[in-house]
Design a protein around this motif. Sequence first.
Motif, PDB file in Angstrom:
ATOM      1  N   LYS A 169       0.832  -1.200   0.000  1.00 53.95           N
ATOM      2  CA  LYS A 169       0.000   0.000   0.000  1.00 53.95           C
ATOM      3  C   LYS A 169       0.872   1.257   0.000  1.00 53.95           C
ATOM      4  CE  LYS A 169      -3.649   2.341   2.550  1.00 53.95           C
ATOM      5  NZ  LYS A 169      -4.497   2.338   3.719  1.00 53.95           N
ATOM      6  N   THR A 170       1.916   1.246   0.807  1.00 53.45           N
ATOM      7  CA  THR A 170       2.824   2.383   0.884  1.00 53.45           C
ATOM      8  C   THR A 170       3.581   2.560  -0.428  1.00 53.45           C
ATOM      9  OG1 THR A 170       3.074   2.057   3.259  1.00 53.45           O
ATOM     10  CG2 THR A 170       4.762   3.392   2.171  1.00 53.45           C
ATOM     11  N   LEU A 171       4.005   1.460  -1.023  1.00 47.33           N
ATOM     12  CA  LEU A 171       4.722   1.551  -2.295  1.00 47.33           C
ATOM     13  C   LEU A 171       3.837   2.122  -3.399  1.00 47.33           C
ATOM     14  CD1 LEU A 171       6.672  -1.816  -2.246  1.00 47.33           C
ATOM     15  CD2 LEU A 171       7.622   0.478  -2.038  1.00 47.33           C
ATOM     16  N   ARG A 172       2.581   1.708  -3.411  1.00 50.28           N
ATOM     17  CA  ARG A 172       1.666   2.182  -4.451  1.00 50.28           C
ATOM     18  C   ARG A 172       1.286   3.646  -4.251  1.00 50.28           C
ATOM     19  NH1 ARG A 172      -1.590  -3.235  -3.976  1.00 50.28           N
ATOM     20  NH2 ARG A 172      -0.479  -4.471  -5.525  1.00 50.28           N
ATOM     21  N   SER A 173       0.994   4.012  -3.018  1.00 49.22           N
ATOM     22  CA  SER A 173       0.494   5.367  -2.752  1.00 49.22           C
ATOM     23  C   SER A 173       1.603   6.385  -2.532  1.00 49.22           C
ATOM     24  CB  SER A 173      -0.421   5.359  -1.524  1.00 49.22           C
ATOM     25  OG  SER A 173       0.335   5.147  -0.347  1.00 49.22           O
ATOM     26  N   ARG A 174       2.771   5.894  -2.110  1.00 46.07           N
ATOM     27  CA  ARG A 174       3.890   6.755  -1.732  1.00 46.07           C
ATOM     28  C   ARG A 174       3.548   7.633  -0.536  1.00 46.07           C
ATOM     29  NH1 ARG A 174       8.026   4.323  -4.084  1.00 46.07           N
ATOM     30  NH2 ARG A 174       8.927   5.451  -5.802  1.00 46.07           N
ATOM     31  N   ASP A 175       2.437   7.347   0.133  1.00 42.36           N
ATOM     32  CA  ASP A 175       2.005   8.127   1.297  1.00 42.36           C
ATOM     33  C   ASP A 175       2.613   7.518   2.555  1.00 42.36           C
ATOM     34  OD1 ASP A 175       0.753   9.663   3.203  1.00 42.36           O
ATOM     35  OD2 ASP A 175      -1.212   8.740   2.935  1.00 42.36           O
ATOM     36  N   THR A 176       3.517   8.252   3.154  1.00 43.60           N
ATOM     37  CA  THR A 176       4.178   7.784   4.379  1.00 43.60           C
ATOM     38  C   THR A 176       3.891   8.696   5.560  1.00 43.60           C
ATOM     39  OG1 THR A 176       6.196   9.000   3.848  1.00 43.60           O
ATOM     40  CG2 THR A 176       6.080   6.701   3.109  1.00 43.60           C
ATOM     41  N   GLN A 177       2.936   9.600   5.381  1.00 41.99           N
ATOM     42  CA  GLN A 177       2.648  10.582   6.428  1.00 41.99           C
ATOM     43  C   GLN A 177       2.286   9.918   7.754  1.00 41.99           C
ATOM     44  OE1 GLN A 177      -0.238  13.459   5.249  1.00 41.99           O
ATOM     45  NE2 GLN A 177      -0.176  14.563   7.190  1.00 41.99           N
ATOM     46  N   SER A 178       1.557   8.828   7.710  1.00 43.56           N
ATOM     47  CA  SER A 178       1.111   8.192   8.949  1.00 43.56           C
ATOM     48  C   SER A 178       2.116   7.173   9.496  1.00 43.56           C
ATOM     49  CB  SER A 178      -0.243   7.508   8.733  1.00 43.56           C
ATOM     50  OG  SER A 178      -0.123   6.487   7.779  1.00 43.56           O
ATOM     51  N   ILE A 179       3.258   7.058   8.857  1.00 41.61           N
ATOM     52  CA  ILE A 179       4.287   6.119   9.310  1.00 41.61           C
ATOM     53  C   ILE A 179       5.314   6.875  10.144  1.00 41.61           C
ATOM     54  CG2 ILE A 179       6.164   4.620   8.561  1.00 41.61           C
ATOM     55  CD1 ILE A 179       4.560   3.978   6.077  1.00 41.61           C
ATOM     56  N   SER A 180       5.624   6.341  11.289  1.00 37.97           N
ATOM     57  CA  SER A 180       6.626   6.933  12.162  1.00 37.97           C
ATOM     58  C   SER A 180       8.026   6.625  11.636  1.00 37.97           C
ATOM     59  CB  SER A 180       6.466   6.367  13.579  1.00 37.97           C
ATOM     60  OG  SER A 180       7.611   6.649  14.353  1.00 37.97           O
ATOM     61  N   LEU A 181       8.815   7.654  11.395  1.00 39.37           N
ATOM     62  CA  LEU A 181      10.186   7.466  10.934  1.00 39.37           C
ATOM     63  C   LEU A 181      11.008   6.706  11.968  1.00 39.37           C
ATOM     64  CD1 LEU A 181      12.487   7.909   8.952  1.00 39.37           C
ATOM     65  CD2 LEU A 181      12.827  10.185   9.938  1.00 39.37           C
ATOM     66  N   ARG A 182      10.882   7.084  13.225  1.00 42.96           N
ATOM     67  CA  ARG A 182      11.636   6.390  14.285  1.00 42.96           C
ATOM     68  C   ARG A 182      11.274   4.917  14.353  1.00 42.96           C
ATOM     69  NH1 ARG A 182      10.610  11.215  18.248  1.00 42.96           N
ATOM     70  NH2 ARG A 182      12.355  12.534  17.672  1.00 42.96           N
ATOM     71  N   MET A 183       9.979   4.627  14.267  1.00 40.06           N
ATOM     72  CA  MET A 183       9.541   3.233  14.318  1.00 40.06           C
ATOM     73  C   MET A 183      10.136   2.449  13.155  1.00 40.06           C
ATOM     74  SD  MET A 183       7.323   1.159  12.588  1.00 40.06           S
ATOM     75  CE  MET A 183       6.674  -0.454  12.839  1.00 40.06           C
ATOM     76  N   TYR A 184      10.094   3.013  11.947  1.00 41.44           N
ATOM     77  CA  TYR A 184      10.612   2.297  10.783  1.00 41.44           C
ATOM     78  C   TYR A 184      12.121   2.151  10.836  1.00 41.44           C
ATOM     79  CZ  TYR A 184       7.629   0.258   7.354  1.00 41.44           C
ATOM     80  OH  TYR A 184       6.839  -0.644   6.697  1.00 41.44           O
ATOM     81  N   LEU A 185      12.818   3.145  11.367  1.00 39.74           N
ATOM     82  CA  LEU A 185      14.264   3.001  11.558  1.00 39.74           C
ATOM     83  C   LEU A 185      14.564   1.856  12.517  1.00 39.74           C
ATOM     84  CD1 LEU A 185      15.361   6.742  11.810  1.00 39.74           C
ATOM     85  CD2 LEU A 185      16.134   5.102  10.081  1.00 39.74           C
ATOM     86  N   LEU A 186      13.859   1.835  13.642  1.00 38.21           N
ATOM     87  CA  LEU A 186      14.061   0.776  14.624  1.00 38.21           C
ATOM     88  C   LEU A 186      13.656  -0.586  14.069  1.00 38.21           C
ATOM     89  CD1 LEU A 186      12.804   2.621  17.820  1.00 38.21           C
ATOM     90  CD2 LEU A 186      15.161   1.950  17.304  1.00 38.21           C
ATOM     91  N   PHE A 187      12.527  -0.637  13.377  1.00 31.26           N
ATOM     92  CA  PHE A 187      12.044  -1.888  12.803  1.00 31.26           C
ATOM     93  C   PHE A 187      13.047  -2.454  11.801  1.00 31.26           C
ATOM     94  CE2 PHE A 187       9.775  -4.110   9.387  1.00 31.26           C
ATOM     95  CZ  PHE A 187       9.212  -5.153  10.112  1.00 31.26           C
TER      96      PHE A 187
END
Length: 90
Positions: free
Chosen positions: A24-42
């Motif tokens: 979904k993120t790849l298709r929409s390119r919408d990352t507004q609701s994704i936490s940068l810190r969370m994704y870095l840690l993940f």
Amino acid sequence: MNADLIGYIAATLTTVSFFPQALKTLRSRDTQSISLRMYLLFTAGVTFWSIYGWMVDDGPVLLANLITLVPAVIVLSIKLSSYLKNERQL
């Protein structure tokens, strides 16, 4: 039931569960609701789980995390790109 089989089933379920959001993120390119810190840690965690799986020769852990690492890095890259673009606009 074999412990490795249980591991591969668990790895498949957790890895597959990650893909709908990543797609979904790849298709929409919408990352507004994704936490940068969370994704870095993940992404760091998935990287370390991959290293761990390789070091202890645990196939299910290694395979699941290597597969998950690919879309995680892609989504993180999109998020970082969006974040940096927004920072430049300020």
